[in-house]
Design a protein around this motif. Structure first.
Motif, PDB file in Angstrom:
ATOM      1  N   ASP A   1      -2.130 125.809 -19.772  1.00  0.00           N
ATOM      2  CA  ASP A   1      -1.528 125.990 -18.402  1.00  0.00           C
ATOM      3  C   ASP A   1      -2.500 125.228 -17.730  1.00  0.00           C
ATOM      4  OD1 ASP A   1       0.555 126.690 -19.744  1.00  0.00           O
ATOM      5  OD2 ASP A   1       0.438 128.744 -19.636  1.00  0.00           O
ATOM      6  N   ARG A   2      -3.287 126.429 -17.514  1.00  0.00           N
ATOM      7  CA  ARG A   2      -4.928 125.791 -16.892  1.00  0.00           C
ATOM      8  C   ARG A   2      -4.789 124.541 -16.287  1.00  0.00           C
ATOM      9  NH1 ARG A   2      -9.264 130.513 -17.981  1.00  0.00           N
ATOM     10  NH2 ARG A   2      -8.264 132.145 -16.888  1.00  0.00           N
ATOM     11  N   HIS A   3      -5.245 123.447 -17.850  1.00  0.00           N
ATOM     12  CA  HIS A   3      -4.928 122.375 -17.548  1.00  0.00           C
ATOM     13  C   HIS A   3      -4.320 121.460 -16.996  1.00  0.00           C
ATOM     14  CE1 HIS A   3      -5.116 117.469 -19.159  1.00  0.00           C
ATOM     15  NE2 HIS A   3      -6.585 117.760 -19.392  1.00  0.00           N
ATOM     16  N   GLU A   4      -2.878 122.136 -16.793  1.00  0.00           N
ATOM     17  CA  GLU A   4      -1.593 121.332 -16.243  1.00  0.00           C
ATOM     18  C   GLU A   4      -1.473 121.308 -14.480  1.00  0.00           C
ATOM     19  OE1 GLU A   4       1.478 118.917 -15.857  1.00  0.00           O
ATOM     20  OE2 GLU A   4       0.130 119.034 -17.363  1.00  0.00           O
ATOM     21  N   ILE A   5      -2.488 123.073 -14.401  1.00  0.00           N
ATOM     22  CA  ILE A   5      -2.179 122.748 -13.109  1.00  0.00           C
ATOM     23  C   ILE A   5      -3.353 122.021 -12.734  1.00  0.00           C
ATOM     24  CG2 ILE A   5      -3.048 124.681 -11.685  1.00  0.00           C
ATOM     25  CD1 ILE A   5      -1.991 127.011 -13.803  1.00  0.00           C
ATOM     26  N   VAL A   6      -4.314 121.962 -13.021  1.00  0.00           N
ATOM     27  CA  VAL A   6      -5.742 121.062 -12.694  1.00  0.00           C
ATOM     28  C   VAL A   6      -5.299 119.150 -12.458  1.00  0.00           C
ATOM     29  CG1 VAL A   6      -7.547 120.169 -13.153  1.00  0.00           C
ATOM     30  CG2 VAL A   6      -6.861 122.710 -13.454  1.00  0.00           C
ATOM     31  N   SER A   7      -4.101 119.237 -12.929  1.00  0.00           N
ATOM     32  CA  SER A   7      -3.902 117.894 -12.922  1.00  0.00           C
ATOM     33  C   SER A   7      -3.555 117.700 -12.146  1.00  0.00           C
ATOM     34  CB  SER A   7      -3.468 117.706 -14.572  1.00  0.00           C
ATOM     35  OG  SER A   7      -2.799 116.407 -14.909  1.00  0.00           O
TER      36      SER A   7
ATOM     37  N   ASN B   1      -5.631 114.083  -7.126  1.00  0.00           N
ATOM     38  CA  ASN B   1      -4.416 112.827  -6.883  1.00  0.00           C
ATOM     39  C   ASN B   1      -5.617 111.832  -7.856  1.00  0.00           C
ATOM     40  OD1 ASN B   1      -3.091 113.392  -5.668  1.00  0.00           O
ATOM     41  ND2 ASN B   1      -3.603 113.559  -3.766  1.00  0.00           N
ATOM     42  N   ASP B   2      -6.996 112.145  -8.544  1.00  0.00           N
ATOM     43  CA  ASP B   2      -7.628 111.696  -9.171  1.00  0.00           C
ATOM     44  C   ASP B   2      -6.365 111.285 -10.010  1.00  0.00           C
ATOM     45  OD1 ASP B   2     -10.436 113.702  -8.763  1.00  0.00           O
ATOM     46  OD2 ASP B   2      -8.857 112.025  -7.007  1.00  0.00           O
ATOM     47  N   ALA B   3      -7.221 110.497 -11.302  1.00  0.00           N
ATOM     48  CA  ALA B   3      -6.597 109.768 -12.380  1.00  0.00           C
ATOM     49  C   ALA B   3      -7.226 110.651 -13.590  1.00  0.00           C
ATOM     50  CB  ALA B   3      -6.973 108.165 -12.825  1.00  0.00           C
ATOM     51  N   ILE B   4      -6.465 111.710 -14.681  1.00  0.00           N
ATOM     52  CA  ILE B   4      -6.788 112.557 -15.464  1.00  0.00           C
ATOM     53  C   ILE B   4      -6.568 111.978 -16.754  1.00  0.00           C
ATOM     54  CG2 ILE B   4      -7.621 114.898 -16.504  1.00  0.00           C
ATOM     55  CD1 ILE B   4      -7.663 115.969 -13.939  1.00  0.00           C
TER      56      ILE B   4
ATOM     57  N   GLU C   1      -4.638 108.557 -25.949  1.00  0.00           N
ATOM     58  CA  GLU C   1      -4.922 109.001 -24.929  1.00  0.00           C
ATOM     59  C   GLU C   1      -3.788 109.822 -24.663  1.00  0.00           C
ATOM     60  OE1 GLU C   1      -6.786 106.278 -23.365  1.00  0.00           O
ATOM     61  OE2 GLU C   1      -8.507 106.212 -24.436  1.00  0.00           O
ATOM     62  N   VAL C   2      -3.532 110.407 -23.550  1.00  0.00           N
ATOM     63  CA  VAL C   2      -2.515 112.011 -22.740  1.00  0.00           C
ATOM     64  C   VAL C   2      -3.781 111.597 -21.169  1.00  0.00           C
ATOM     65  CG1 VAL C   2      -1.647 114.112 -21.562  1.00  0.00           C
ATOM     66  CG2 VAL C   2      -2.337 112.918 -24.319  1.00  0.00           C
ATOM     67  N   TRP C   3      -2.521 110.869 -20.086  1.00  0.00           N
ATOM     68  CA  TRP C   3      -2.906 110.516 -19.117  1.00  0.00           C
ATOM     69  C   TRP C   3      -1.688 111.052 -18.199  1.00  0.00           C
ATOM     70  CZ3 TRP C   3      -5.938 106.738 -16.528  1.00  0.00           C
ATOM     71  CH2 TRP C   3      -6.568 105.281 -17.887  1.00  0.00           C
ATOM     72  N   ASN C   4      -2.344 112.111 -16.348  1.00  0.00           N
ATOM     73  CA  ASN C   4      -1.992 112.245 -16.125  1.00  0.00           C
ATOM     74  C   ASN C   4      -1.375 111.564 -14.975  1.00  0.00           C
ATOM     75  OD1 ASN C   4      -3.915 111.954 -14.153  1.00  0.00           O
ATOM     76  ND2 ASN C   4      -3.742 113.455 -12.735  1.00  0.00           N
ATOM     77  N   HIS C   5      -0.608 112.289 -13.904  1.00  0.00           N
ATOM     78  CA  HIS C   5       0.288 111.442 -13.267  1.00  0.00           C
ATOM     79  C   HIS C   5      -0.219 110.471 -12.222  1.00  0.00           C
ATOM     80  CE1 HIS C   5      -0.929 114.869 -10.608  1.00  0.00           C
ATOM     81  NE2 HIS C   5      -1.150 114.131  -9.133  1.00  0.00           N
ATOM     82  N   GLY C   6      -1.604 110.884 -11.861  1.00  0.00           N
ATOM     83  CA  GLY C   6      -2.819 110.454 -11.065  1.00  0.00           C
ATOM     84  C   GLY C   6      -2.736 108.731 -11.627  1.00  0.00           C
TER      85      GLY C   6
END
Length: 482
Positions: free
Chosen positions: A397-403, A407-410, A420-425
């Protein structure tokens, strides 16, 4: 046609052979061609080249199409044979066809050759498939007969009125009669089923002969030729014709007399298996329909801290965490309504020290079972697993909140599984939508600038080699717009 054909061409005129080659090449037919003009070479290439199809002129200086067919027949080779001739004599064509040719082509109609080859090959392949299927069927039949003859189970075939058609030697060993002897007895109205079991046998037979079921299974007693009564276990199935009419009934039968006697002896003994229950690590508790404890295994002391005997006659509800009482009550009511059906559960129960521990298990209503007469729950302590799951959920949950807060790509790289899992960045910075992002590491590597590719990969390998905690680098990366 997908397969590349090997064509043996019997022809003495080079120009005619070249004409055939050009026609086949023009048609796009994939093939290798070997040309011969005498019997010796023809016979040799049958073995060495092993052709799929033979093209043959009718008359050569020292050989002929009829001679070639004779060689094929003597060697038992049945591949397609096409006559290519300049003569228009139907008599010659008919004679060659009778000798074994599959088709014939006139040289002034050579354009028909490719389609003729495809036609005879389709016909040949279909024939080969049919021959193989017939062989496989015959072989399967022989194997089935072998297994029937040597099976420890007896095999019986009845007609749709349950008149005996045949049975295996093993069936004869079980009942003592030969198939013919029992057929003669049936004609006299004899039935080997033990009299008290007639209603059951009649009911099961009616299910099959009516076609209501396609198979059934039952156990009954039967008389034997020696006068002994044995227990028989039957596995029956029916065969219907295309109109849905029952044509035959097949049964597998075994003598289970010893098994039945052992079961009856077992029923007379103690059925709770207390010694087994008391030595397993999981907890077992037996309660009545009011949730009152009737019995619990010694492992309750290790799991919940209570002594085995002291908590008897207490209600299980008193140990369930108050927040879960409603769920527990609903589960218990379902258990009461569905006798014999296992129900999984996971609830926090009160430990003797005042804390709550999570128990996971299966609870089953066995009140109807004379050997149990209670509701049985098997359980184990899963508190540690629940705590680990809670920690993991909090981390995710914390990882999702930070992600989502940056605006960075994580991206998270599972090295072991190359995932691999990418965030919205990824979309914000590089322009790749969620559907365009591939989970493999190669997807990321492919977008590195060519001049940075080797350096970046070397840096990553070095990071792994040094077992470093971090990797920092600068590199150029291709966006979705190029």
């Amino acid at each position: 046609m997908n397969q590349k054909l090997k064509i043996l061409h019997l022809e003495d005129l080079r120009t005619d052979a070249e004409l055939v080659g050009r026609e086949l090449k023009k048609s796009g037919l994939s093939c290798d061609i070997v040309v011969v003009d005498n019997e010796k070479d023809f016979t040799r290439e049958l073995i060495e080249f092993s052709p799929d199809v033979i093209l043959s002129d009718h008359s050569l200086p020292t050989f002929s199409s009829l001679g070639a067919l004779k060689v094929l027949n003597e060697k038992g080779i049945g591949i397609p044979f096409i006559l290519i001739t300049s003569t228009t004599s139907e008599e010659i064509a008919v004679n060659v066809m009778k000798a074994g040719a599959w088709d014939y082509i006139l040289k002034d109609r050579m354009q028909r050759l490719p389609s003729a080859i495809e036609h005879v090959m389709d016909k040949y392949n279909a024939h080969q498939a049919k021959t193989k299927a017939e062989y496989d069927l015959a072989n399967a039949h022989q194997q089935l007969l072998f297994h029937i003859e040597n099976s420890p189970l007896g095999f019986v075939e009845w007609d749709n009125l349950f008149n005996l058609k045949q049975w295996s030697p093993r069936t004869g060993e079980i009942f003592g009669w030969t198939a013919q002897e029992y057929q003669d007895l049936q004609k006299q109205g004899y039935n080997a089923v033990y009299e008290p079991d007639h209603p059951l046998a009649v009911q099961k037979a009616a299910e099959l002969t009516s076609g209501v079921v396609i198979r059934n299974h039952f156990v009954n007693r039967a008389n034997t030729k020696s006068g002994k009564v044995i227990w028989c276990e039957w596995f029956n199935s029916i065969y219907k014709n295309s109109d849905g009419k029952v044509m035959t009934i097949m049964s597998l039968v075994s003598d289970v007399t010893e098994k039945k006697l052992a079961e009856e002896k077992l029923k007379a003994n103690e059925k709770r298996f207390r010694s087994l229950i008391e030595n397993i690590t999981d907890g077992i508790v037996v309660s009545d329909a009011d949730s009152k404890i009737l019995y619990q295994s010694p492992s309750v002391e290790r799991i919940l801290g209570y002594s085995q005997e002291k908590e008897s006659n207490q209600s299980l509800k008193g140990y369930v965490h108050p927040d879960y009482l409603q769920s527990y009550s609903e589960l218990f009511q379902s258990v009461l309504k569905n006798a014999g059906q296992p129900h999984p559960f996971e609830f926090p129960f009160l430990h003797k020290k005042g804390k709550y521990v999570w128990l996971e298990g299966i609870i089953t209503n066995l009140i109807h079972d004379e050997s149990v007469k209670g509701i049985v729950a098997n359980y184990r302590d899963v508190t540690q697993r629940k705590m680990l799951n809670d920690v993991l959920k909090e981390y995710n949950d914390r990882h999702e909140i930070v992600s989502r807060a940056t605006n960075d790509a994580i991206w998270d790289w599972d090295i072991e599984h190359d995932y691999e899992v990418w965030n919205h960045g990824t979309e914000t910075i590089f322009g790749y939508s969620e559907r365009e992002v591939d989970s493999s590491h190669n997807w990321w590597k492919e977008k590195l600038h060519p001049m940075d590719y080797e350096r970046v990969n070397s840096e990553i390998k070095e990071t792994f080699h040094r077992q470093a905690a971090n990797w920092v680098s600068q590199y150029r990366y291709r966006c979705a717009n190029g």
